[in-house]
Design an enzyme around this catalytic site. Structure first.
Site, PDB file in Angstrom:
ATOM      1  N   GLY A  59       0.801  -1.228   0.000  1.00  0.00           N
ATOM      2  CA  GLY A  59       0.000   0.000   0.000  1.00  0.00           C
ATOM      3  C   GLY A  59       0.826   1.267   0.000  1.00  0.00           C
ATOM      4  N   SER A  60       0.318   2.260   0.715  1.00  0.00           N
ATOM      5  CA  SER A  60       0.827   3.617   0.590  1.00  0.00           C
ATOM      6  C   SER A  60       2.321   3.774   0.844  1.00  0.00           C
ATOM      7  CB  SER A  60       0.086   4.535   1.548  1.00  0.00           C
ATOM      8  OG  SER A  60       0.688   5.821   1.519  1.00  0.00           O
ATOM      9  N   SER A  61       2.914   4.625  -0.006  1.00  0.00           N
ATOM     10  CA  SER A  61       4.328   4.969   0.110  1.00  0.00           C
ATOM     11  C   SER A  61       4.607   5.774   1.376  1.00  0.00           C
ATOM     12  CB  SER A  61       4.711   5.793  -1.112  1.00  0.00           C
ATOM     13  OG  SER A  61       3.937   6.978  -1.157  1.00  0.00           O
ATOM     14  N   VAL A  62       3.573   6.400   1.935  1.00  0.00           N
ATOM     15  CA  VAL A  62       3.752   7.225   3.137  1.00  0.00           C
ATOM     16  C   VAL A  62       3.908   6.345   4.376  1.00  0.00           C
ATOM     17  CG1 VAL A  62       2.919   9.268   4.359  1.00  0.00           C
ATOM     18  CG2 VAL A  62       2.242   8.898   2.026  1.00  0.00           C
TER      19      VAL A  62
ATOM     20  N   TYR B 362      -8.970   4.342   2.487  1.00  0.00           N
ATOM     21  CA  TYR B 362      -8.390   5.252   3.478  1.00  0.00           C
ATOM     22  C   TYR B 362      -9.450   5.972   4.306  1.00  0.00           C
ATOM     23  CZ  TYR B 362      -3.851   4.062   1.685  1.00  0.00           C
ATOM     24  OH  TYR B 362      -2.733   3.361   1.332  1.00  0.00           O
TER      25      TYR B 362
END
Lengths: 127, 385
Positions: A59-62, B362
């Site tokens: 998932g997210s790169s953050v 999200y």
């Protein structure tokens, strides 16, 4: 067992084993270290001061900042053991000085929840 | 991994702590992916801009870094937490605004172009075919590799930051032509063929695939469906590119109506919602134009928030789209996006309507609100009069 070193360091602690991959950004509360993704097998568990054993980050790169925040908020794992180290996990651990190693499949599968281990990411061993 | 003498001395701290940190990150991701060397990259796109995502730890880190660090290559940045022009209309606390402005200033001080967009591929001129770039935003990395003919790994916030500081990245994974070949084909077999179906397909494929995946059964994909596919894929896995067609070798998996229902049931947690959000990924000019046409003579029954990059604001005004959207009761917000927006709070909102699979993930996991997923046409049909 011999492991591949991704981020150097050494830590001793209790294994917390995840079956599912981890999306650090959405999946973990950065201020408490609680797994908050209700579809995750570690839902409601805390990663702080554990040796986190999980297949890979997704998932997210953050998510890399989430790892850094966990360290900053003193609720980060002591070390991480992966089956496949992804870029998000590797870079997050590198900035946060959290030892990270990759174990071979049969070694990885032998690690059990609650087991006390030492991750030696200087010599490349788990004892 | 082989480093040049120059790289070795930077890693050892001979050119300052910032570069040493950047090279430590490059070495770690190099070890993780089996790279044998570093190569130059021309453009870095950074994530980790929204204060909601990086928090106090990230804000302090960037503030300290910006004291002496400068980006070596073209560097663009992801959305932040709000649109400064309209932030006063939302009940955001002063602390959030202050910390967000500090993050913004740190990036600008290091030389970033203040793009605050997750669709750099749509608002900037693209370098020539095959150029190595370093994109951290997952939908942008997948779009760059799969559609824009650029080469990037699915970078993390810190690996792209390391590229911005050094002008380099590791030569491995999707930067190497050998590794770009998919060894898995997903066959698109659903009756429904819209941006929601493609978003769900992306989410499904991302869970199954390694670094790259082949998608068969797709004839033409419009921009909306294509962005939705990239964003869905980036959310669920570590896959960084797709190709169209069926691979001769490797495993083949069908994505049919049953599989689509399973994925949708995981993400869709409400029958309706209090607020409509459009724009994860942010909408570009083409989608705004299309949306304006669809809304002719109609107006939203509920609050509708549309997220766009600042780069298109002038054209949105000049072409009269902003007036038309405002007439239809929609708010256009620049510089920010759905994902981890502080503008949607579970104290005030129970559930959100969106066509974005990434947004749905999200909103639920980070904002803690329920989500009603439906395609744009259905949103317009059911939520406007």
């Amino acid at each position: 067992m011999n492991v591949k070193i991704i981020v150097r360091g050494k830590a001793k602690g209790t294994v917390l084993c995840a079956e599912n991959p981890v999306n650090f950004l959405g999946g973990i509360d950065k201020t408490t270290g609680r797994i908050r993704d209700e579809h995750h097998d570690l839902f409601d568990k805390f990663v702080g001061d554990k040796i986190l054993v999980f297949p890979k980050g997704i998932g997210s790169s953050v998510g890399a900042y989430t790892i850094y925040s966990l360290k900053y908020n003193k609720c980060a794992p002591l070390a991480m053991v992966c089956l496949n180290a992804d870029i998000t996990t590797a870079s997050g651990c590198a900035i946060s000085n959290i030892p990270l190693v990759v174990a071979q499949k049969k070694d990885y599968e032998s690690l059990k929840d609650g087991q006390e281990i030492t991750v030696d990411a200087i010599e490349g061993k788990i004892l | 991994m082989e480093l040049t003498k120059e790289e070795e001395s930077a890693l050892a701290g001979k050119h300052g702590e910032t570069l040493a940190l950047a090279y430590r990150v490059l070495v770690a991701i190099g070890e993780a992916t089996g790279a044998d060397k570093l190569i130059p990259v021309e453009w870095a796109h950074l994530s980790g801009v929204n204060y909601n995502t990086i928090g106090d730890a990230g804000e302090k880190f960037l503030s300290h870094l910006s004291e002496d660090a400068k980006f070596k290559i073209k560097t663009t940045v992801n959305p932040m937490g709000f649109d400064s022009d309209s932030v006063s209309k939302f009940e955001l606390d002063e602390e959030f605004i202050k910390k967000q402005q500090s993050i913004r200033q740190s990036y600008e001080k290091m030389g970033a172009i203040p793009s605050f967009s997750c669709i750099p591929y749509e608002i900037f001129e693209l370098p020539k075919k095959g150029t190595q770039v370093s994109f951290a935003e997952s939908n942008a990395a997948i779009y760059a590799n799969s559609i824009s003919t650029l080469k990037t790994n699915k970078e993390s916030a810190f690996s792209a930051l390391a590229s911005a500081l050094t002008g380099k990245s590791i030569y491995s994974d999707l930067r190497d032509d050998e590794s770009r070949k998919p060894n898995l084909t997903i066959r698109m077999k659903t009756k429904q063929k819209d941006e929601l179906a493609y978003g769900l397909l992306g989410y499904f494929a991302g869970k199954k695939a390694g670094s790259s995946v082949s998608i068969s059964g797709v004839k033409e994909l419009d921009r909306r469906s294509c962005k939705s596919l990239c964003a869905g894929m980036g959310t669920s896995g570590s896959c960084g590119m797709f190709t169209f067609g069926e691979e001769e070798k490797g495993e083949k998996i069908d994505f049919d109506d049953k599989e689509m229902k399973n994925v949708k049931d995981e993400l869709n947690t409400a029958e309706s919602g209090d607020v409509i959000t459009l724009g994860s990924p942010q909408l570009g000019l083409e989608e705004i134009s299309d949306l304006t046409t669809k809304l002719k003579g109609r107006s939203f029954r509920k609050r509708c928030m549309i997220f766009c990059p600042r780069a298109i604001q002038g054209q949105v005004r000049n072409l009269g789209y902003d007036k038309e959207l405002s007439r239809a009761g929609a708010e256009v917000l620049y510089d920010c996006c759905i994902c981890l927006t502080p503008l949607i709070d579970k104290e005030n909102v129970d559930s959100v309507i969106t066509n974005s699979v990434k947004g749905a993930y999200y909103l639920r996991t980070s904002n803690g609100v329920d989500v009603n997923l439906k395609n744009l046409d259905q949103i317009i049909q059911e939520e406007t009069k």
